[in-house]
Design a protein around this motif. Sequence first.
Motif, PDB file in Angstrom:
ATOM      1  N   UNK A   1      15.840 -82.131 -54.578  1.00  0.00           N
ATOM      2  CA  UNK A   1      16.556 -80.913 -54.202  1.00  0.00           C
ATOM      3  C   UNK A   1      15.630 -79.896 -53.550  1.00  0.00           C
ATOM      4  N   UNK A   2      16.210 -78.759 -53.197  1.00  0.00           N
ATOM      5  CA  UNK A   2      15.455 -77.706 -52.513  1.00  0.00           C
ATOM      6  C   UNK A   2      14.722 -76.784 -53.471  1.00  0.00           C
ATOM      7  N   UNK A   3      15.086 -76.782 -54.739  1.00  0.00           N
ATOM      8  CA  UNK A   3      14.435 -75.916 -55.729  1.00  0.00           C
ATOM      9  C   UNK A   3      14.155 -76.653 -57.014  1.00  0.00           C
ATOM     10  N   UNK A   4      13.220 -77.601 -57.009  1.00  0.00           N
ATOM     11  CA  UNK A   4      13.004 -78.442 -58.194  1.00  0.00           C
ATOM     12  C   UNK A   4      12.576 -77.677 -59.445  1.00  0.00           C
ATOM     13  N   UNK A   5      11.765 -76.629 -59.281  1.00  0.00           N
ATOM     14  CA  UNK A   5      11.327 -75.881 -60.458  1.00  0.00           C
ATOM     15  C   UNK A   5      12.513 -75.235 -61.170  1.00  0.00           C
ATOM     16  N   UNK A   6      13.432 -74.679 -60.387  1.00  0.00           N
ATOM     17  CA  UNK A   6      14.591 -74.021 -60.975  1.00  0.00           C
ATOM     18  C   UNK A   6      15.515 -75.033 -61.651  1.00  0.00           C
ATOM     19  N   UNK A   7      15.707 -76.193 -61.058  1.00  0.00           N
ATOM     20  CA  UNK A   7      16.556 -77.218 -61.670  1.00  0.00           C
ATOM     21  C   UNK A   7      15.939 -77.708 -62.975  1.00  0.00           C
ATOM     22  N   UNK A   8      14.626 -77.901 -62.993  1.00  0.00           N
ATOM     23  CA  UNK A   8      13.986 -78.321 -64.238  1.00  0.00           C
ATOM     24  C   UNK A   8      14.117 -77.247 -65.303  1.00  0.00           C
ATOM     25  N   UNK A   9      14.017 -75.973 -64.905  1.00  0.00           N
ATOM     26  CA  UNK A   9      14.146 -74.882 -65.871  1.00  0.00           C
ATOM     27  C   UNK A   9      15.548 -74.816 -66.458  1.00  0.00           C
ATOM     28  N   UNK A  10      16.566 -74.918 -65.597  1.00  0.00           N
ATOM     29  CA  UNK A  10      17.932 -74.758 -66.057  1.00  0.00           C
ATOM     30  C   UNK A  10      18.488 -75.992 -66.749  1.00  0.00           C
ATOM     31  N   UNK A  11      18.124 -77.181 -66.256  1.00  0.00           N
ATOM     32  CA  UNK A  11      18.787 -78.400 -66.718  1.00  0.00           C
ATOM     33  C   UNK A  11      17.866 -79.368 -67.454  1.00  0.00           C
ATOM     34  N   UNK A  12      16.566 -79.163 -67.358  1.00  0.00           N
ATOM     35  CA  UNK A  12      15.646 -80.088 -67.999  1.00  0.00           C
ATOM     36  C   UNK A  12      15.623 -81.463 -67.358  1.00  0.00           C
ATOM     37  N   UNK A  13      15.967 -81.528 -66.073  1.00  0.00           N
ATOM     38  CA  UNK A  13      15.999 -82.804 -65.346  1.00  0.00           C
ATOM     39  C   UNK A  13      14.717 -82.948 -64.531  1.00  0.00           C
ATOM     40  N   UNK A  14      14.038 -84.079 -64.581  1.00  0.00           N
ATOM     41  CA  UNK A  14      12.896 -84.277 -63.678  1.00  0.00           C
ATOM     42  C   UNK A  14      13.341 -84.091 -62.232  1.00  0.00           C
ATOM     43  N   UNK A  15      12.648 -83.259 -61.503  1.00  0.00           N
ATOM     44  CA  UNK A  15      13.092 -82.900 -60.154  1.00  0.00           C
ATOM     45  C   UNK A  15      11.941 -82.932 -59.176  1.00  0.00           C
ATOM     46  N   UNK A  16      12.277 -83.264 -57.926  1.00  0.00           N
ATOM     47  CA  UNK A  16      11.297 -83.380 -56.848  1.00  0.00           C
ATOM     48  C   UNK A  16      11.815 -82.636 -55.630  1.00  0.00           C
ATOM     49  N   UNK A  17      10.916 -82.005 -54.897  1.00  0.00           N
ATOM     50  CA  UNK A  17      11.311 -81.306 -53.677  1.00  0.00           C
ATOM     51  C   UNK A  17      11.880 -82.292 -52.665  1.00  0.00           C
ATOM     52  N   UNK A  18      12.902 -81.843 -51.966  1.00  0.00           N
ATOM     53  CA  UNK A  18      13.604 -82.691 -51.004  1.00  0.00           C
ATOM     54  C   UNK A  18      12.737 -83.002 -49.787  1.00  0.00           C
ATOM     55  N   UNK A  19      11.887 -82.066 -49.373  1.00  0.00           N
ATOM     56  CA  UNK A  19      11.055 -82.246 -48.181  1.00  0.00           C
ATOM     57  C   UNK A  19       9.603 -81.892 -48.479  1.00  0.00           C
ATOM     58  N   UNK A  20       8.720 -82.361 -47.616  1.00  0.00           N
ATOM     59  CA  UNK A  20       7.295 -82.050 -47.766  1.00  0.00           C
ATOM     60  C   UNK A  20       7.083 -80.544 -47.691  1.00  0.00           C
ATOM     61  N   UNK A  21       7.742 -79.864 -46.770  1.00  0.00           N
ATOM     62  CA  UNK A  21       7.545 -78.426 -46.600  1.00  0.00           C
ATOM     63  C   UNK A  21       8.003 -77.665 -47.842  1.00  0.00           C
ATOM     64  N   UNK A  22       9.110 -78.064 -48.438  1.00  0.00           N
ATOM     65  CA  UNK A  22       9.556 -77.393 -49.649  1.00  0.00           C
ATOM     66  C   UNK A  22       8.579 -77.592 -50.793  1.00  0.00           C
ATOM     67  N   UNK A  23       7.906 -78.739 -50.805  1.00  0.00           N
ATOM     68  CA  UNK A  23       6.931 -79.013 -51.861  1.00  0.00           C
ATOM     69  C   UNK A  23       5.643 -78.227 -51.674  1.00  0.00           C
ATOM     70  N   UNK A  24       5.255 -77.949 -50.406  1.00  0.00           N
ATOM     71  CA  UNK A  24       3.954 -77.335 -50.143  1.00  0.00           C
ATOM     72  C   UNK A  24       4.037 -75.876 -49.699  1.00  0.00           C
TER      73      UNK A  24
END
Length: 417
Positions: free
Chosen positions: A49-72
């Motif tokens: 997804x586009x906001x992995x930190x927020x998804x992990x905070x809200x849902x406790x789901x392992x999450x990864x940034x959708x794109x390289x730019x979103x990750x860096x």
Amino acid sequence: MSTAGTSRPPRIAIFGLLGSGNLGNHGSLDAMLRFLRASHPDAEISCVCSGPEEIERQYGIPSTAMTWYQAHGPGRSRLTTVVRKMFGKAADLFRMPRLLRRYDVVIVPGMGALETTLELNPWGWPYALFLMCVSGRLSGARIALVSVGANVARERSIRWLYTGAARLATYRSFRDDYSRDSMRVMGLDVSQDEVYPDLAFALPAPVPPEPSLRRRKTMALGLMEYHGTNADRGRSAEIYAEYEAKIVEFARWLVDDGYRVRLVTGDPADEVVVAAVVDDLRRTRPELVDSRLVREPAESLGELMSQLAEADLVVASRYHNVQAALRLSKPTISVSYANKNDILMEEMRLAAFRQSIRTLSVPRLIEQFRALEARASRLEPAMRAKNAENGVLLGRQYAVLSRTLLAAGPKVRASRH
């Protein structure tokens, strides 16, 4: 390859513009998670997804940034940011296939996944969706576009990316006939695709407040930072200014007429409109604003629905503000920014209570509001019946997903449903 006799649970990625604070997108995620956890409790669920930190905070789901730019993230200057974006698009050609090798199924849950109703860069979401579908199919993953929204894309690049992505999906369904017909117009064979309600109609309605605890004449006013579509980029500031002035005028009328007004939004971008309304009322109605204006930010569509449960009437623009109100069988006026809003209103037999956001007339809105208030009790039974029907239809779709995509086992080269 058959999956019969295997014991490994499916590895599922939920893919989308999630984690950015858009309540509608999160509502679609909430609905999909409820289904997966209830019907496939052993499934290994992650989010791309586009906001992995927020998804992990809200849902406790392992999450990864959708794109390289979103990750860096961006660079330290405008130039380095542009360079990083360009590099990221190339890097994603290798990153996305490696990422999707982990999963058996990739689900895009609802949302306007194939829409261009707001300003949209083809190298943003459309490119990411297309690359995901290509990468997923190359790795053998089953791709599902579930109850997604669509419209006819005018920009050739977006049209090509959207239709290309949709063709690669193992499973497709649309949230209304208009969306399916739009993809047909753009050249996609949709003869095997079904129409099911928006996924957020599967969310449970909150317990309504006790009648003795409800304040009379409470209405919810849904605000939206609206700048038009890609075709309006030259006038976007003007379009927003016109909308803001009209919605402020309507808010003044509401508090002057004695209503308790709860301001609601669907995206963090909408806070600029909230500020405009609050600032205006503090300046022009200082004696009324504290007693008649309520603003409590919601972090999820469920929280928004709890707020709407306290309202007698709703006026809103964002699709999932309108959808959430209708899910609660609330008499609603849609200040519509796209056909999808109007379709919802027609399905709930509220076609008379809508206006286009582009040609919004405050005097007419007041007339509609008065008429809606007078007819409220007669409108609610039809909405309750439609909500019951939506629940049945979504249950059928969940059964199809379980049968065709989510049986436990390793990847298969799945054909179109």
